[in-house]
Design a protein around this motif. Structure first.
Motif, PDB file in Angstrom:
ATOM      1  N   THR A 166      66.215  -2.566   5.229  1.00 18.88           N
ATOM      2  CA  THR A 166      67.347  -2.725   6.134  1.00 18.88           C
ATOM      3  C   THR A 166      67.570  -1.433   6.917  1.00 18.88           C
ATOM      4  OG1 THR A 166      68.964  -2.021   4.469  1.00 18.88           O
ATOM      5  CG2 THR A 166      68.466  -4.368   4.582  1.00 18.88           C
ATOM      6  N   GLY A 167      67.921  -1.598   8.179  1.00 22.48           N
ATOM      7  CA  GLY A 167      68.139  -0.456   9.052  1.00 22.48           C
ATOM      8  C   GLY A 167      66.922  -0.029   9.831  1.00 22.48           C
ATOM      9  N   VAL A 168      65.752  -0.647   9.581  1.00 22.11           N
ATOM     10  CA  VAL A 168      64.532  -0.172  10.228  1.00 22.11           C
ATOM     11  C   VAL A 168      64.551  -0.452  11.727  1.00 22.11           C
ATOM     12  CG1 VAL A 168      63.170  -2.273   9.811  1.00 22.11           C
ATOM     13  CG2 VAL A 168      62.022  -0.047  10.041  1.00 22.11           C
TER      14      VAL A 168
ATOM     15  N   GLY B 222      71.809  -0.371   8.058  1.00 20.01           N
ATOM     16  CA  GLY B 222      71.035  -0.414   6.816  1.00 20.01           C
ATOM     17  C   GLY B 222      71.828   0.065   5.619  1.00 20.01           C
ATOM     18  N   TRP B 223      71.430  -0.402   4.446  1.00 17.28           N
ATOM     19  CA  TRP B 223      72.002   0.118   3.200  1.00 17.28           C
ATOM     20  C   TRP B 223      71.444   1.514   2.949  1.00 17.28           C
ATOM     21  CZ3 TRP B 223      75.944  -2.675   1.928  1.00 17.28           C
ATOM     22  CH2 TRP B 223      75.927  -4.069   2.062  1.00 17.28           C
TER      23      TRP B 223
ATOM     24  N   PRO C 264      57.750   6.454   7.195  1.00 24.66           N
ATOM     25  CA  PRO C 264      57.276   6.336   8.575  1.00 24.66           C
ATOM     26  C   PRO C 264      56.481   5.059   8.813  1.00 24.66           C
ATOM     27  CG  PRO C 264      56.934   8.570   7.776  1.00 24.66           C
ATOM     28  CD  PRO C 264      57.369   7.759   6.588  1.00 24.66           C
ATOM     29  N   GLN C 265      55.726   4.648   7.805  1.00 27.87           N
ATOM     30  CA  GLN C 265      54.918   3.449   7.959  1.00 27.87           C
ATOM     31  C   GLN C 265      55.780   2.207   8.117  1.00 27.87           C
ATOM     32  OE1 GLN C 265      51.877   3.860   8.536  1.00 27.87           O
ATOM     33  NE2 GLN C 265      51.200   1.720   8.659  1.00 27.87           N
ATOM     34  N   ASP C 266      56.944   2.159   7.464  1.00 25.10           N
ATOM     35  CA  ASP C 266      57.851   1.018   7.633  1.00 25.10           C
ATOM     36  C   ASP C 266      58.212   0.842   9.101  1.00 25.10           C
ATOM     37  OD1 ASP C 266      57.985   0.414   4.889  1.00 25.10           O
ATOM     38  OD2 ASP C 266      59.637   1.835   4.580  1.00 25.10           O
ATOM     39  N   ALA C 267      58.542   1.939   9.772  1.00 24.85           N
ATOM     40  CA  ALA C 267      58.922   1.877  11.190  1.00 24.85           C
ATOM     41  C   ALA C 267      57.723   1.527  12.061  1.00 24.85           C
ATOM     42  CB  ALA C 267      59.539   3.196  11.626  1.00 24.85           C
ATOM     43  N   ARG C 268      56.584   2.090  11.770  1.00 26.09           N
ATOM     44  CA  ARG C 268      55.391   1.806  12.582  1.00 26.09           C
ATOM     45  C   ARG C 268      54.993   0.342  12.474  1.00 26.09           C
ATOM     46  NH1 ARG C 268      53.284   7.157  10.266  1.00 26.09           N
ATOM     47  NH2 ARG C 268      53.746   8.680  11.923  1.00 26.09           N
ATOM     48  N   GLU C 269      55.074  -0.222  11.279  1.00 30.63           N
ATOM     49  CA  GLU C 269      54.718  -1.632  11.106  1.00 30.63           C
ATOM     50  C   GLU C 269      55.707  -2.543  11.825  1.00 30.63           C
ATOM     51  OE1 GLU C 269      54.414  -2.297   6.921  1.00 30.63           O
ATOM     52  OE2 GLU C 269      52.533  -1.161   6.715  1.00 30.63           O
ATOM     53  N   PHE C 270      56.990  -2.193  11.787  1.00 25.50           N
ATOM     54  CA  PHE C 270      57.991  -2.980  12.491  1.00 25.50           C
ATOM     55  C   PHE C 270      57.740  -2.923  14.000  1.00 25.50           C
ATOM     56  CE2 PHE C 270      62.274  -4.116  13.954  1.00 25.50           C
ATOM     57  CZ  PHE C 270      62.613  -5.118  13.064  1.00 25.50           C
ATOM     58  N   TYR C 271      57.378  -1.758  14.489  1.00 21.91           N
ATOM     59  CA  TYR C 271      57.060  -1.573  15.904  1.00 21.91           C
ATOM     60  C   TYR C 271      55.856  -2.425  16.306  1.00 21.91           C
ATOM     61  CZ  TYR C 271      55.051   0.916  19.962  1.00 21.91           C
ATOM     62  OH  TYR C 271      54.492   1.240  21.165  1.00 21.91           O
TER      63      TYR C 271
END
Length: 473
Positions: free
Chosen positions: A78-80, A195-196, A205-212
């Motif tokens: 959450t929050g990504v 986000g919580w 960082p990978q969480d954000a890159r994958e979402f992108y």
């Protein structure tokens, strides 16, 4: 459910002081300024382009809407969506972190971005002759966003501080965050946009890159340009800078329908605060199209009900609950979301007056709706709110930014370009009987969740938290 409580009215009044509005019953006879109609195009790679000429000043607004927000996240990250919005300012193959904002400022423009449950948006307002510069910059970061891990870690600390200052230090924000998690079970609207904190602590960082990579694709985005522009020229510029971005499939979205609620839900929330507070959230229909269906008709009638209750100074809730020696509340609010990618709520809230309890405010708020269900509303009340909406339609044309945001919001919801005109026409048709009917049908216990803030002592030595360095919006 922030101060989302007057969302619909603010849409129409954003450029208008209430003191300039005509009195109830006044007729609006002056025509709105002549406006060119917006045009919509689809590039071969799937990107949508919407152009709205407004030649009254040599300025232009460029907005990029990506149809992804907090509702598209998964538990644990959450929050990504919001974190990624921050990271779009941190560089590409050709721009350094922070350079985007410096370049826009050098053009004489201003820029920012926002994330909601439904969408992420980026915007710049610049002199019209600098439009291609921001189109090039925005297309570059949409297609080529990249940054080192250390830059992500630094910006994540900014976001966490943003959560602390805007949510954790605000007892009402905390209440609404907790109440959303109670109201919704299946709907992703239960998650906070910021986000919580535990998810932010664990974010990589990978969480954000994958979402992108997953969501920032041309078929999931729209460019909106409004101002002193020529549609054909804008189309050429957008095709030049966005058209070469490769097409990719938009990820499928599975339905996450909220199960039927059976019985009132209650939340008791304790936090340091000066006053108690009560918020009531009712599950109601939302506007999905402008077709004349029972659900759409009810959504429009609920919009009018919200305005009758709290759409102007001295409306029903204000008169009945906050005035006189026996007043029950210091302040009250009512609001209705009207539309969204997820389910919408009708909300009532209030701050108890000295010597009054949240339960007394809750009862008084519900009684005002019950009174409408019993007695209906007057034609004078209907005329008053409709007159204000019409005035708002005229005055909102003063804002090029407002026009662009309205077109982008309509695209996000899958609505037509002339949604503002259609909405006004449909609202004019709402009758007193329809308002009375929705007041009688949608405000029972089975649709209701209640949140009560019980104040704890406030530390007199605690200093206000400073805004996070680098925080946007």
């Amino acid at each position: 459910m922030k101060r989302h409580l007057r969302t619909f009215l603010l849409l129409f009044f954003s450029s208008l002081s209430l003191s300039l509005l005509p009195p109830a019953g006044a007729q609006i006879t002056a025509p709105a300024p002549a406006q060119e109609k917006p045009q919509q195009f689809t590039l071969p790679n799937g990107l949508t382009l919407i152009v709205k000429p407004d030649r009254r000043a040599p300025t232009a607004v460029h907005m990029l809407y990506v149809r992804v927000g907090a509702m598209d996240e998964v538990d644990g990250t959450t929050g990504v969506a919001h974190v990624l919005e921050h990271m779009l300012f941190k560089g590409t193959k050709t721009t350094k972190p922070g350079e985007f904002s410096r370049l826009v400022a050098a053009l004489g423009g201003r820029e920012n971005a926002f994330t909601t449950r439904d969408v992420t948006g980026y915007f710049q307002q610049i002199p019209a002759n600098k439009l291609e510069d921001v189109i090039r910059l925005e297309a570059d970061r949409f297609a080529n966003n990249q940054w080192p891990d250390d830059e992500f870690k630094r910006e994540l600390e900014v976001v966490k501080e943003e959560r602390r200052s805007r949510t954790e230090d605000n007892p009402r924000s905390l209440l609404f965050e907790q109440l959303s998690a109670v109201v919704y079970q299946a709907s992703p609207y239960r998650r906070p946009v910021v986000g919580w904190m535990n998810d932010l602590e664990a974010m990589t960082p990978q969480d954000a890159r994958e979402f992108y990579r997953r969501w920032y694709v041309p078929g999931n985005a729209a460019v909106v340009v409004a101002g002193d522009v020529d549609p054909a020229q804008v189309r050429r510029l957008v095709e030049k800078h966005y058209g070469s971005i490769p097409a990719r499939a938009v990820p499928p979205r599975k339905p996450r329908e909220e199960p039927q609620q059976n019985g009132v839900r209650r939340l008791e929330f304790k936090a340091p605060a000066d006053q108690s507070y009560v918020a009531l959230a009712f599950k109601v229909p939302q506007l999905r199209t402008f077709d004349k269906t029972p659900e759409n008709d009810d959504a429009l009638a609920l919009t009018v009900l919200s305005a009758v209750l709290d759409g102007y100074d001295g409306a029903r809730l204000d008169r009945a609950l906050t005035r006189g020696p026996d007043r029950v509340a210091d302040s009250v609010d009512a609001g209705y979301g009207l539309w969204g990618r997820g389910p919408q709520l009708f909300t009532l809230s209030g701050v108890p007056a000295a010597g009054k309890t949240p339960e007394q405010v809750e009862a008084a708020l519900r009684e005002q709706v019950a009174r409408v269900a019993r007695e209906g509303v007057t034609e004078a009340e209907l005329q008053r709110v409709k007159t204000r909406w019409i005035a708002g339609e005229i005055y909102k044309l003063d804002s090029v930014m407002g026009q662009a945001r309205e077109l982008g919001s309509a695209w996000v919801m899958g609505m037509p370009l002339d949604s503002d005109t259609r909405l006004m026409a449909r609202l004019r048709e709402v009758t007193a009987d329809q308002v009375k009917s929705v007041a009688a049908r949608y405000f029972g216990d089975d649709q209701l969740s209640v949140g009560i803030l019980r104040p704890l002592p406030v530390d007199p030595n605690r200093k206000p938290r400073q805004p996070a360095a680098g925080a946007r919006h």
